[in-house]
Design an enzyme around this catalytic site. Structure first.
Site, short mmCIF file in Angstrom:
data_model
loop_
_atom_site.label_atom_id
_atom_site.label_comp_id
_atom_site.label_asym_id
_atom_site.label_seq_id
_atom_site.Cartn_x
_atom_site.Cartn_y
_atom_site.Cartn_z
N CYS A 36 0.83 -1.21 0.00
CA CYS A 36 0.00 0.00 0.00
C CYS A 36 0.86 1.25 0.00
CB CYS A 36 -0.91 -0.01 1.23
SG CYS A 36 -1.87 1.50 1.40
N CYS A 48 -0.50 4.09 2.23
CA CYS A 48 -0.24 3.92 3.68
C CYS A 48 1.24 4.17 4.00
CB CYS A 48 -0.57 2.50 4.13
SG CYS A 48 -2.04 1.80 3.42
N ASP A 49 2.14 3.63 3.19
CA ASP A 49 3.55 3.59 3.59
C ASP A 49 4.47 4.52 2.80
OD1 ASP A 49 2.89 1.66 5.44
OD2 ASP A 49 3.13 0.03 4.01
#
Ligand code: NAP
Length: 320
Positions: free
Chosen positions: A143, A146-147
């Site tokens: 992701c 997200c990261d």
């Protein structure tokens, strides 16, 4: 009009899944006056909620974040009276004494419904490279939204050549110093517009006809082994992170043995989204289809409810 006496049940329709397919189905069902419960997973989130930008959903010319779009879907469904519950559906079976009723177990509660919409979605597929599981969350990610921010001024690898890989590679250029896309063939599967943007992006490099075979590091990822699939030559590429985007697998375990699935586990439907079991319809990424988009999932949700409504009218003897 003939009416039929039906056994007791809780809902006309239970929708399983809280993504674009599920909530579109919820909007159509609740607005049609069908008593409907949507069960959204307690332990899973819709893939779309972790998508940074959706710029091809009609009516939103400036694009929208996936989470925000889902909040709008939900708001609209709640306005029409959709009931929503956050639980994992753990079982679904025909009621032993009334086979037209489906028993759906959400968490520890059993509900009876005339019809079920499977809108359970899909999740990222693992690559299967050595070190992938060991370094998950320590440099291996599925992701970018997200990261990605963890990789400011760092070098990252993206594996895959589909829409997701290329869209996420482009997103990663907001943070990373360099993004190396490793693809097993010599051409991308991604849509032309994404390819064009990626080829024009100076931070993105491509390694073609290659497989990522091993991820290495100490506490965090520091490098990966890349194998040229034509020559067999292996090279070591220094990188701080590896983002894997090699397709999706459906969340359909609860339907195994109940519905016809394809070899990967996607639910087979006809053009009206009927599955192999009367009363169960499937919508969105969990079903066999070519094009998995928010708009096609939303369209599926509407179609599945239309089919379910006809099915329920027939059960109730209200067909006209
Ligand atoms: P996908 O289209 O199935 O692409 C998966 C990619 O991973 C392919 O390039 C495939 O290579 C590669 N791959 C698969 N298994 C591999 C392996 N074992 N080793 C190395 N590479 C492997 O999946 P996706 O990109 O996640 O897209 C899924 C669906 O969502 C598609 O329908 C897509 O259109 C849609 N989507 C759309 C958008 C958008 O419109 N902006 C964004 C994201 C996703 P090959 O090409 O060689 O098969």
């Amino acid at each position: 009009m003939r009416t039929v006496e039906l056994p007791q049940y809780d809902y006309d329709i239970i929708i399983i899944g809280g993504g674009p397919a599920g909530y579109s189905a919820g909007i159509y069902a609740a607005r049609a006056g069908l008593k409907t419960l949507l069960v959204e997973g307690a332990s899973t989130v819709s893939q779309i909620t972790i998508t940074d930008l959706i710029e091809n959903y009609p009516g939103i010319p400036d694009g929208i974040n996936g989470f925000d779009l889902m909040q709008l879907f939900k708001k609209q469904a709640l306005k029409f009276g959709l009931e929503v519950m956050a639980k994992d559906v753990v079982a679904i079976k025909r009621n032993a004494s009334s086979p037209i009723i489906w028993d759906v177990t959400a968490g520890e509660t059993d509900f009876k419904a005339l019809s079920v919409i499977a809108a359970t979605g899909a999740h990222w597929r693992n690559l299967g490279a050595r070190g992938e599981t060991e370094f998950a969350g320590k440099g291996v990610s599925y992701c970018a939204t997200c990261d990605g921010p963890f990789y400011r001024n760092k070098d990252v690898i993206v594996v895959g050549g589909g829409d997701t890989a290329i869209q996420e590679a482009l997103f990663l250029t907001h943070f990373a110093k360099k993004v190396t896309v490793i693809h097993r063939r010599d051409r991308l599967r991604a849509a032309g517009i994404l390819q064009k943007r990626a080829f024009a992006e100076k931070k993105i490099e491509f390694i073609w006809n290659s497989a990522l075979t091993e991820i290495n590091g100490k506490d965090f990822v520091t490098s990966a082994k890349i194998k040229d699939v034509k020559t067999g030559k292996i090279t070591e590429l220094q990188a701080d992170g590896a983002f894997i985007f090699v397709g999706r697998l459906p969340y359909t375990d609860i339907f195994r043995g109940l519905l016809d699935l394809d070899t990967t586990g996607f639910i087979k439907t006809d053009e009206n989204l009927k599955t192999s079991a009367a009363g169960i319809f499937a919508a969105g990424d969990c079903r066999v289809k070519l094009f998995r988009q928010v708009i096609t999932a939303a369209g599926d949700g509407a179609n599945a409810i239309h089919s379910a409504e006809l099915y329920i009218e027939d059960l109730k003897g209200q067909t006209y």
